[in-house]
Design a protein around this motif. Structure first.
Motif, PDB file in Angstrom:
ATOM      1  N   TYR A 148     -17.719  12.123  19.727  1.00  0.00           N
ATOM      2  CA  TYR A 148     -16.850  11.157  20.389  1.00  0.00           C
ATOM      3  C   TYR A 148     -17.145   9.769  19.829  1.00  0.00           C
ATOM      4  CZ  TYR A 148     -16.360  15.119  23.512  1.00  0.00           C
ATOM      5  OH  TYR A 148     -16.128  16.372  23.997  1.00  0.00           O
ATOM      6  N   THR A 149     -16.097   8.984  19.598  1.00  0.00           N
ATOM      7  CA  THR A 149     -16.237   7.663  18.993  1.00  0.00           C
ATOM      8  C   THR A 149     -15.967   6.594  20.043  1.00  0.00           C
ATOM      9  OG1 THR A 149     -15.458   8.584  16.896  1.00  0.00           O
ATOM     10  CG2 THR A 149     -15.533   6.187  17.083  1.00  0.00           C
ATOM     11  N   ALA A 150     -16.986   5.810  20.363  1.00  0.00           N
ATOM     12  CA  ALA A 150     -16.883   4.789  21.402  1.00  0.00           C
ATOM     13  C   ALA A 150     -16.078   3.585  20.911  1.00  0.00           C
ATOM     14  CB  ALA A 150     -18.276   4.353  21.843  1.00  0.00           C
TER      15      ALA A 150
ATOM     16  N   ARG B  24     -19.083   3.674  17.400  1.00  0.00           N
ATOM     17  CA  ARG B  24     -20.290   4.493  17.437  1.00  0.00           C
ATOM     18  C   ARG B  24     -19.890   5.957  17.650  1.00  0.00           C
ATOM     19  NH1 ARG B  24     -25.717   3.512  18.514  1.00  0.00           N
ATOM     20  NH2 ARG B  24     -25.238   1.349  19.055  1.00  0.00           N
ATOM     21  N   VAL B  25     -20.199   6.800  16.680  1.00  0.00           N
ATOM     22  CA  VAL B  25     -19.882   8.229  16.750  1.00  0.00           C
ATOM     23  C   VAL B  25     -21.113   8.957  17.282  1.00  0.00           C
ATOM     24  CG1 VAL B  25     -19.061  10.250  15.484  1.00  0.00           C
ATOM     25  CG2 VAL B  25     -18.400   7.948  14.725  1.00  0.00           C
ATOM     26  N   GLN B  26     -20.941   9.698  18.389  1.00  0.00           N
ATOM     27  CA  GLN B  26     -22.064  10.380  19.030  1.00  0.00           C
ATOM     28  C   GLN B  26     -21.739  11.862  19.228  1.00  0.00           C
ATOM     29  OE1 GLN B  26     -24.198   7.652  22.104  1.00  0.00           O
ATOM     30  NE2 GLN B  26     -22.040   7.138  22.281  1.00  0.00           N
ATOM     31  N   LEU B  27     -22.778  12.667  19.236  1.00  0.00           N
ATOM     32  CA  LEU B  27     -22.642  14.115  19.337  1.00  0.00           C
ATOM     33  C   LEU B  27     -23.077  14.614  20.711  1.00  0.00           C
ATOM     34  CD1 LEU B  27     -22.255  16.976  18.047  1.00  0.00           C
ATOM     35  CD2 LEU B  27     -24.653  16.811  17.303  1.00  0.00           C
ATOM     36  N   THR B  28     -22.236  15.441  21.314  1.00  0.00           N
ATOM     37  CA  THR B  28     -22.605  16.175  22.521  1.00  0.00           C
ATOM     38  C   THR B  28     -22.734  17.648  22.164  1.00  0.00           C
ATOM     39  OG1 THR B  28     -21.654  14.692  24.186  1.00  0.00           O
ATOM     40  CG2 THR B  28     -21.752  17.016  24.751  1.00  0.00           C
ATOM     41  N   ARG B  29     -23.865  18.232  22.491  1.00  0.00           N
ATOM     42  CA  ARG B  29     -24.086  19.654  22.238  1.00  0.00           C
ATOM     43  C   ARG B  29     -23.664  20.475  23.456  1.00  0.00           C
ATOM     44  NH1 ARG B  29     -24.689  20.926  16.912  1.00  0.00           N
ATOM     45  NH2 ARG B  29     -26.525  19.941  15.939  1.00  0.00           N
TER      46      ARG B  29
END
Length: 645
Positions: free
Chosen positions: A412-414, A418-423
């Motif tokens: 997801y890109t805030a 900022r690109v972040q990963l959810t597992r």
């Protein structure tokens, strides 16, 4: 029992949270103390995400409507029906529309974009919460060379000067609002511009409560004062005079009349000059403005970006220009190409009675209020995909269940890129497909049943979300250096602006200087402002499935159960009405409604504020004003308010 780190899937701040899970269900939520933006904080929505994720209102199986009733089906049967029916429509002619979700992961959005291009062959696409964000991206791209935020949300922590333009960020993005409040306490100057006296305005150092529709004029006046100050003092750090568009921009600024400015905006130019001196002294500047749920018009955003360029400070590590999104992956939905082309948005086509639109493919419709409902009901075919039940299902012919954000890997890109990963951290008990897998299955069925133009070397064949992201890295500018393995090591990374050829090549927009006058009259003397962001979560389908967040957002409705129109004490005295009394609000087009009065000193005399997202009758009243959605916070509707007989 364990705590699994993930990214909050609600607003566009990108807060870090731990989900307490036994592997089957989410039992609680805790904040991530080390997260660089949220810093161990969560808002009421994030704290209670478990209530949503444990909702019994999940869509658990594909559904097909037959003879007006639902029956369960397999994915294979539902997909076969979808492909067969969609094959009846001419995508290139605009008969198929696709409405994506700003809450979907980048992987789901990228796969959906491929489905749009390779199977549906349509150019009629859009994002459900895109208000203003297309303008934001276009304006920033013109000014800075790339379509995304300049700098990071972490710049708030050290900036000397913070300018907030637009809606109440403390309500829509509470963690960002809290970070701004903390910055003010450490000494940063916080300046707000909004027609209403919002919560963030009450916490600010200086609030400019300009008349409705004049934010752009006020920003251009601030730029004029800043330029004049720097010309006299010769304090410019770079020669902005060499930037493209400079001469015409400055000529336009010089034409601003202080008398006309005060008459239009209600703000004296001397106040603007004093503010320009403080802005000039700041070593670092953060500018934030609302985008997404509630956005600004193109001219106002151009004024914002021009001012950012003129400050000479956007290259400082503690400076930033950020369009703050109201939905978690709004930026990602634009990065993945789901924003559509100007003039070809789904909402535009739905609003045109003569448009050729005949079929609609919709993903995760959040709003409790459905725009253009009658037009959608009249379409030949509607498909809906989502994790949770909502009113939009009533309009669909086929429904596909999707995983919730904690049941599948995804990025997801805030708001600040900022690109972040959810597992995946909880079992997918109903064997629902993640979005990318569903779209891949649809493409596979289409390939078997009819020819599909798939570019050479671009087979689908994804085995997991990581492989989808690898395709994103190969295809989407800015994401080329990212991977799931890399993003799993920390709190994400900002996508690379250097991937855009014009990054860093600043230039000014050409501006027009107008002195707006509200379209009011003796018959319709009130300038009605349409509020979106403040009350969006009242009617949000996700929040309606929770207990504590819904209780918090419904507090206002305990006093005003049918919604309200907010007017000033002076206007209330003149109308001889008291708080909670019913009044009749009549528009210049003849539409009217009965609604309670909320008396507040936060609105100016002669103006009225009405929250769009509280009750259906309000949206029915406003739906005739399509320009109110296009203009966002700058929308003004002339109305008459009188005591109900």
């Amino acid at each position: 029992m364990s705590y699994q780190a993930c990214v909050c899937n609600l607003c566009g701040t990108g807060c870090g949270q731990f989900l307490k899970t036994d592997g089957r269900k989410v039992l609680g939520v805790a904040p991530v103390i080390a997260h660089p933006v949220s810093k161990g904080k969560l808002c009421v929505r994030g704290w209670h995400a478990n209530e949503l994720l444990n909702s019994n209102e999940r869509i658990t199986t594909p559904l097909i409507r037959e003879d007006g009733a639902w029956r369960t089906a397999s994915y294979a049967e539902a997909i076969e029906l979808l492909v067969r029916r969609m094959g009846e429509f001419d995508g290139p002619a605009g008969e198929i529309g696709v409405l994506a979700s700003a809450r979907s992961s980048n992987e789901d959005l990228f796969a959906l974009r491929r489905l749009v291009d390779e199977v549906f062959h349509t150019h009629v696409v859009g994002v459900g919460a895109e208000a203003g964000h297309r303008n934001s991206m276009a304006c920033i791209s013109h000014a800075f060379g790339y379509p995304g935020a300049v700098g990071s949300l972490t710049a708030i922590d050290k900036a000397d000067y913070i300018l907030v333009v637009g809606s109440d960020i403390t309500r829509q993005n509470p963690i960002i609002g809290g970070n701004i409040h903390y910055a003010a306490r450490r000494g940063a100057r916080v300046v707000t511009m909004c027609s209403s006296r919002t919560q963030i305005a009450k916490l600010s150092t200086k609030h400019f409560q300009q008349k409705p529709g004049t934010k752009g004029l006020l920003l251009n006046a601030l730029a004029k004062a800043l330029h004049a100050l720097r010309t006299v003092n010769n304090t410019r750090r770079v020669d902005v005079g060499k930037l493209p568009g400079y001469a015409r921009y400055i000529d336009a600024l010089r034409s601003i009349s202080s008398v006309a400015l005060e008459a239009a905006s209600g703000i004296r130019y001397e106040e603007i000059e004093a503010e320009a001196e403080r802005l000039d002294r700041a070593k670092s500047v953060v500018i934030l403005f609302s985008s997404g749920i509630s956005g600004l018009d193109q001219w106002t955003i151009q004024a914002i970006t021009n001012l950012a360029v003129l400050t000479d400070k956007m290259d400082d590590e503690n400076s930033a220009l950020i369009p703050v999104a109201g939905i978690s992956n709004l930026q990602g939905s634009f990065d993945m190409g789901l924003s559509g082309e100007f003039g070809n948005s789904v909402f535009r086509r739905l609003a045109e009675p003569q448009s050729p639109l005949r079929a609609l493919f919709v993903v995760d419709h959040d709003d409790g209020i459905i725009r253009d409902r009658e037009r959608i009901e009249a379409l030949d075919f509607v498909a809906y995909c989502g994790a949770f039940r909502n009113p939009f299902m009533e309009l669909a012919d086929v429904v596909f269940p999707l995983t919730a954000f904690n049941e599948a890997d995804g990025t997801y890109t805030a708001s600040d890129r900022r690109v972040q990963l959810t597992r995946k951290n909880t079992a997918n008990a109903n064997d629902c497909l993640p979005g990318w897998a569903l779209y891949q299955a649809i493409a596979g069925q289409a390939a078997r049943s009819r020819p599909v133009a798939v570019p050479a070397g671009r087979p689908w064949g994804y085995r997991d979300a990581a492989e989808v992201f690898a395709d994103i890295a190969r295809s989407i500018p800015g994401y080329h250096e990212l991977s799931h393995a890399q993003l799993a090591k920390g709190f994400g990374q900002h996508w690379d602006v250097g991937a855009f050829a014009n990054a860093g090549r600043k230039r000014f927009h050409e501006v027009r200087i107008d002195y707006p006058t509200p379209p009011t009259s003796d018959e319709f003397p009130f300038a009605l402002m349409v509020g979106k962001a403040q009350h969006f979560w009242h009617q949000n389908n996700l929040m309606r499935k929770t207990l504590i967040p819904r209780r918090e957002y419904d507090q206002t409705l305990l006093l005003y159960p049918q919604g309200y129109v907010e007017i000033s004490p002076e206007d209330a005295n003149r109308l001889k009405v008291k708080d909670k009394w019913l009044v009749r609000v009549t528009s210049s087009t003849g539409t009217s409604m009965h609604i309670a009065v909320k008396i507040s000193a936060d609105v100016q005399t002669g103006t009225a504020y009405i929250p769009y997202f509280i009750k259906n009758m309000i949206s029915d009243f406003l739906i005739h004003y399509d320009n109110a959605f296009a203009a966002g916070e700058e929308s003004i509707i002339p109305v008459r308010i009188e005591e109900k007989e």
